[in-house]
Design a protein around this motif. Structure first.
Motif, PDB file in Angstrom:
ATOM      1  N   VAL A 199       0.853  -1.185   0.000  1.00 15.03           N
ATOM      2  CA  VAL A 199       0.000   0.000   0.000  1.00 15.03           C
ATOM      3  C   VAL A 199       0.892   1.238   0.000  1.00 15.03           C
ATOM      4  CG1 VAL A 199      -1.762   1.321   1.224  1.00 15.03           C
ATOM      5  CG2 VAL A 199      -1.858  -1.180   1.216  1.00 15.03           C
ATOM      6  N   ALA A 200       0.613   2.176  -0.901  1.00 13.37           N
ATOM      7  CA  ALA A 200       1.309   3.463  -0.947  1.00 13.37           C
ATOM      8  C   ALA A 200       0.319   4.556  -0.581  1.00 13.37           C
ATOM      9  CB  ALA A 200       1.894   3.720  -2.329  1.00 13.37           C
ATOM     10  N   ALA A 201       0.779   5.517   0.206  1.00 11.41           N
ATOM     11  CA  ALA A 201      -0.058   6.664   0.578  1.00 11.41           C
ATOM     12  C   ALA A 201       0.642   7.942   0.145  1.00 11.41           C
ATOM     13  CB  ALA A 201      -0.300   6.676   2.080  1.00 11.41           C
ATOM     14  N   ILE A 202      -0.125   8.858  -0.438  1.00  9.73           N
ATOM     15  CA  ILE A 202       0.369  10.183  -0.799  1.00  9.73           C
ATOM     16  C   ILE A 202      -0.575  11.204  -0.181  1.00  9.73           C
ATOM     17  CG2 ILE A 202       0.810  11.810  -2.665  1.00  9.73           C
ATOM     18  CD1 ILE A 202       1.583   9.527  -4.438  1.00  9.73           C
ATOM     19  N   VAL A 203      -0.018  12.105   0.617  1.00 15.42           N
ATOM     20  CA  VAL A 203      -0.801  13.107   1.338  1.00 15.42           C
ATOM     21  C   VAL A 203      -0.253  14.488   1.012  1.00 15.42           C
ATOM     22  CG1 VAL A 203      -1.404  14.004   3.618  1.00 15.42           C
ATOM     23  CG2 VAL A 203      -1.410  11.539   3.211  1.00 15.42           C
ATOM     24  N   ASP A 204      -1.123  15.412   0.611  1.00 11.87           N
ATOM     25  CA  ASP A 204      -0.747  16.795   0.358  1.00 11.87           C
ATOM     26  C   ASP A 204      -1.350  17.681   1.443  1.00 11.87           C
ATOM     27  OD1 ASP A 204       0.720  16.422  -2.035  1.00 11.87           O
ATOM     28  OD2 ASP A 204      -1.141  16.218  -3.153  1.00 11.87           O
ATOM     29  N   THR A 205      -0.537  18.599   1.968  1.00 12.85           N
ATOM     30  CA  THR A 205      -0.998  19.495   3.024  1.00 12.85           C
ATOM     31  C   THR A 205      -0.688  20.942   2.674  1.00 12.85           C
ATOM     32  OG1 THR A 205       1.093  19.286   4.236  1.00 12.85           O
ATOM     33  CG2 THR A 205      -0.664  17.733   4.810  1.00 12.85           C
ATOM     34  N   ALA A 206      -1.457  21.844   3.289  1.00 17.42           N
ATOM     35  CA  ALA A 206      -1.210  23.272   3.167  1.00 17.42           C
ATOM     36  C   ALA A 206      -0.050  23.669   4.076  1.00 17.42           C
ATOM     37  CB  ALA A 206      -2.482  24.039   3.547  1.00 17.42           C
ATOM     38  N   PRO A 207       0.474  24.899   3.921  1.00 17.55           N
ATOM     39  CA  PRO A 207       1.593  25.333   4.786  1.00 17.55           C
ATOM     40  C   PRO A 207       1.289  25.241   6.278  1.00 17.55           C
ATOM     41  CG  PRO A 207       1.398  26.803   2.908  1.00 17.55           C
ATOM     42  CD  PRO A 207       0.226  25.881   2.831  1.00 17.55           C
ATOM     43  N   ASP A 208       0.012  25.376   6.657  1.00 22.16           N
ATOM     44  CA  ASP A 208      -0.328  25.283   8.075  1.00 22.16           C
ATOM     45  C   ASP A 208      -0.606  23.852   8.524  1.00 22.16           C
ATOM     46  OD1 ASP A 208      -2.718  24.763   6.845  1.00 22.16           O
ATOM     47  OD2 ASP A 208      -3.866  26.321   7.882  1.00 22.16           O
ATOM     48  N   GLY A 209      -0.399  22.883   7.613  1.00 20.57           N
ATOM     49  CA  GLY A 209      -0.599  21.485   7.966  1.00 20.57           C
ATOM     50  C   GLY A 209      -1.973  20.941   7.672  1.00 20.57           C
ATOM     51  N   GLU A 215      -4.485  10.082  -0.923  1.00 23.48           N
ATOM     52  CA  GLU A 215      -4.792   9.012  -1.867  1.00 23.48           C
ATOM     53  C   GLU A 215      -4.026   7.757  -1.478  1.00 23.48           C
ATOM     54  OE1 GLU A 215      -5.419   9.513  -6.320  1.00 23.48           O
ATOM     55  OE2 GLU A 215      -3.457   8.521  -6.299  1.00 23.48           O
ATOM     56  N   LEU A 216      -4.692   6.635  -1.600  1.00 21.49           N
ATOM     57  CA  LEU A 216      -4.084   5.332  -1.358  1.00 21.49           C
ATOM     58  C   LEU A 216      -3.995   4.561  -2.664  1.00 21.49           C
ATOM     59  CD1 LEU A 216      -5.940   4.177   1.885  1.00 21.49           C
ATOM     60  CD2 LEU A 216      -3.512   4.728   1.718  1.00 21.49           C
ATOM     61  N   THR A 217      -2.931   3.815  -2.828  1.00 24.32           N
ATOM     62  CA  THR A 217      -2.803   2.872  -3.936  1.00 24.32           C
ATOM     63  C   THR A 217      -2.540   1.501  -3.345  1.00 24.32           C
ATOM     64  OG1 THR A 217      -1.936   4.566  -5.427  1.00 24.32           O
ATOM     65  CG2 THR A 217      -1.556   2.276  -6.031  1.00 24.32           C
ATOM     66  N   VAL A 218      -3.358   0.537  -3.754  1.00 27.70           N
ATOM     67  CA  VAL A 218      -3.287  -0.813  -3.189  1.00 27.70           C
ATOM     68  C   VAL A 218      -2.957  -1.805  -4.293  1.00 27.70           C
ATOM     69  CG1 VAL A 218      -4.564  -2.607  -1.948  1.00 27.70           C
ATOM     70  CG2 VAL A 218      -5.031  -0.181  -1.485  1.00 27.70           C
ATOM     71  N   GLY A 219      -1.974  -2.641  -4.051  1.00 26.92           N
ATOM     72  CA  GLY A 219      -1.636  -3.714  -4.982  1.00 26.92           C
ATOM     73  C   GLY A 219      -1.466  -5.014  -4.228  1.00 26.92           C
ATOM     74  N   THR A 220      -2.058  -6.084  -4.733  1.00 24.07           N
ATOM     75  CA  THR A 220      -1.959  -7.380  -4.069  1.00 24.07           C
ATOM     76  C   THR A 220      -1.676  -8.472  -5.089  1.00 24.07           C
ATOM     77  OG1 THR A 220      -4.268  -8.116  -4.273  1.00 24.07           O
ATOM     78  CG2 THR A 220      -3.773  -6.563  -2.509  1.00 24.07           C
ATOM     79  N   ARG A 221      -1.430  -9.680  -4.589  1.00 24.36           N
ATOM     80  CA  ARG A 221      -1.125 -10.798  -5.473  1.00 24.36           C
ATOM     81  C   ARG A 221      -2.353 -11.266  -6.245  1.00 24.36           C
ATOM     82  NH1 ARG A 221      -3.303 -15.473  -4.189  1.00 24.36           N
ATOM     83  NH2 ARG A 221      -4.083 -15.796  -2.079  1.00 24.36           N
ATOM     84  N   VAL A 222      -3.557 -10.857  -5.824  1.00 23.72           N
ATOM     85  CA  VAL A 222      -4.775 -11.346  -6.475  1.00 23.72           C
ATOM     86  C   VAL A 222      -5.456 -10.291  -7.337  1.00 23.72           C
ATOM     87  CG1 VAL A 222      -5.221 -13.091  -4.727  1.00 23.72           C
ATOM     88  CG2 VAL A 222      -6.190 -10.803  -4.450  1.00 23.72           C
ATOM     89  N   SER A 223      -4.955  -9.053  -7.342  1.00 22.94           N
ATOM     90  CA  SER A 223      -5.604  -8.014  -8.132  1.00 22.94           C
ATOM     91  C   SER A 223      -4.593  -6.954  -8.523  1.00 22.94           C
ATOM     92  CB  SER A 223      -6.752  -7.375  -7.339  1.00 22.94           C
ATOM     93  OG  SER A 223      -6.296  -6.888  -6.096  1.00 22.94           O
ATOM     94  N   PRO A 224      -4.826  -6.277  -9.646  1.00 28.67           N
ATOM     95  CA  PRO A 224      -3.904  -5.226 -10.085  1.00 28.67           C
ATOM     96  C   PRO A 224      -4.019  -4.013  -9.177  1.00 28.67           C
ATOM     97  CG  PRO A 224      -5.846  -5.262 -11.482  1.00 28.67           C
ATOM     98  CD  PRO A 224      -5.958  -6.449 -10.583  1.00 28.67           C
ATOM     99  N   PRO A 225      -3.086  -3.070  -9.283  1.00 30.10           N
ATOM    100  CA  PRO A 225      -3.149  -1.881  -8.432  1.00 30.10           C
ATOM    101  C   PRO A 225      -4.440  -1.096  -8.637  1.00 30.10           C
ATOM    102  CG  PRO A 225      -1.009  -2.047  -9.482  1.00 30.10           C
ATOM    103  CD  PRO A 225      -1.882  -3.063 -10.132  1.00 30.10           C
ATOM    104  N   ALA A 226      -4.890  -0.465  -7.566  1.00 30.57           N
ATOM    105  CA  ALA A 226      -6.078   0.386  -7.610  1.00 30.57           C
ATOM    106  C   ALA A 226      -5.826   1.587  -6.716  1.00 30.57           C
ATOM    107  CB  ALA A 226      -7.315  -0.376  -7.145  1.00 30.57           C
ATOM    108  N   ALA A 227      -6.225   2.775  -7.179  1.00 33.32           N
ATOM    109  CA  ALA A 227      -6.047   4.004  -6.411  1.00 33.32           C
ATOM    110  C   ALA A 227      -7.402   4.519  -5.947  1.00 33.32           C
ATOM    111  CB  ALA A 227      -5.342   5.060  -7.260  1.00 33.32           C
ATOM    112  N   LEU A 228      -7.445   5.075  -4.744  1.00 35.77           N
ATOM    113  CA  LEU A 228      -8.693   5.636  -4.245  1.00 35.77           C
ATOM    114  C   LEU A 228      -8.412   6.882  -3.428  1.00 35.77           C
ATOM    115  CD1 LEU A 228      -9.946   3.525  -1.230  1.00 35.77           C
ATOM    116  CD2 LEU A 228      -7.916   2.872  -2.491  1.00 35.77           C
ATOM    117  N   ASP A 229      -9.261   7.888  -3.639  1.00 39.13           N
ATOM    118  CA  ASP A 229      -9.171   9.153  -2.916  1.00 39.13           C
ATOM    119  C   ASP A 229      -9.847   8.988  -1.561  1.00 39.13           C
ATOM    120  OD1 ASP A 229      -9.499  11.763  -1.916  1.00 39.13           O
ATOM    121  OD2 ASP A 229      -9.569  12.603  -3.932  1.00 39.13           O
TER     122      ASP A 229
END
Length: 298
Positions: A199-209, A215-229
């Motif tokens: 699982v990969a996570a990407i988080v964007d924040t403003a200067p004040d945090g 967004e998460l991206t999930v990849g497993t041995r039984v399914s291709p990668p999928a991204a979700l907001d």
């Protein structure tokens, strides 16, 4: 098992490699990058070929550079280089983290970025990281070079969007930006250490945090990668990530592999961990790239 009888060529120029693939009967020639996945498959007879077109001597397929505001990585660039190159670590810390956690030193010194993406194992760390980063792929064939988004690349596990007479030549990823945090979490089976879920996570924040996007991206041995907001469903992010895992038989395909029901549970945990770490890195304005892997004998 031993490899079947194979012819082997090692061209020094990309047009020659493309020509050798195009000249071969359909399904009889395969490009060889690092060989970490292809060679075992050939030995096990799960893939067949009569000719291997070795890409290791084609210099233009190797290297890291910045072009037009993007990080350009040659498809034959080794995983060890991705994990240790200062430019990659600064411009794409998620990709560097994925490379640093891939396999053993012997794998990282031989395996390549292009070979990993072409193998299209949905749970592979570099596959998940590149998918999360909206990587653009340059593919060269008899009709020239085309560019495609990695997110349209997958037709399923081990089903990449490249024709038999085409070669993946380079990967473009956007650079890391201020206020962004990235993190990777994976579950590897104790037997063999092969990842079952990443699982990969990407988080964007403003200067004040303040949280702007997650967004998460999930990849497993039984399914291709999928991204979700998950920007507006942080509390339920783990559960949402778990249900990206496609329905599959409860019994594993391989006795050494966990069943899909267990993978769903693992993904739920990994998603929460990755999101928490990515948010921490974003608010501290630190890419959070782990130290380079220690020097090991490959």
């Amino acid at each position: 098992m031993k490899l079947p009888p194979l012819a082997h060529v090692a061209p020094r120029r990309l047009p020659e490699a493309v020509a050798r693939l195009a000249e071969a009967p359909p399904g009889q020639a395969l490009p060889l990058a690092g060989g970490q996945s292809l060679i075992p498959q050939l030995a096990a007879r799960s893939r067949t070929a009569r000719l291997l077109v070795d890409l290791r001597d084609i210099g233009e397929l190797t290297g890291v550079s910045e072009r037009a505001g993007l990080l350009r990585i040659g498809a034959m660039t080794r995983q060890h280089t991705l994990a240790t190159d200062p430019l990659v670590r600064a411009a794409s810390p998620l990709l560097a983290e994925a490379a640093a956690t891939t396999g053993h030193a012997s794998v990282r010194h031989r395996g390549t970025l292009g070979g990993t993406l072409a193998h299209a194992a949905g749970q592979a760390q570099l596959v998940v990281a590149a998918y999360a980063l909206h990587a653009q792929l340059l593919v060269t064939g008899p009709d020239g070079t085309r560019t495609g988004d990695l997110r349209s690349w997958f037709g399923g596990p081990h089903a990449p969007g490249v024709a038999p007479d085409e070669i993946l030549t380079a990967v473009h990823v956007p650079p890391h930006r201020s206020g962004r945090g990235c993190a990777l979490a994976q579950y590897a089976h104790p037997v063999g250490g092969r990842p079952a879920a990443t699982v990969a996570a990407i988080v964007d924040t403003a200067p004040d945090g303040t949280l702007l996007r997650a967004e998460l991206t999930v990849g497993t041995r039984v399914s291709p990668p999928a991204a979700l907001d998950v920007t507006h469903r942080w509390a339920e992010a783990g559960e949402a990530a778990a249900w990206t895992v496609r329905a599959a038989p409860t019994e594993p395909l391989d006795r050494q592999e966990p069943p899909a029901t267990h993978i769903r549970h693992v993904v739920r945990v990994l998603a929460d961990r990755a999101l928490t770490e990515a948010l921490t890195r974003a608010r501290h304005r630190a890419p959070g790239t782990p130290p380079p892997p220690p020097e090991e004998t490959p």
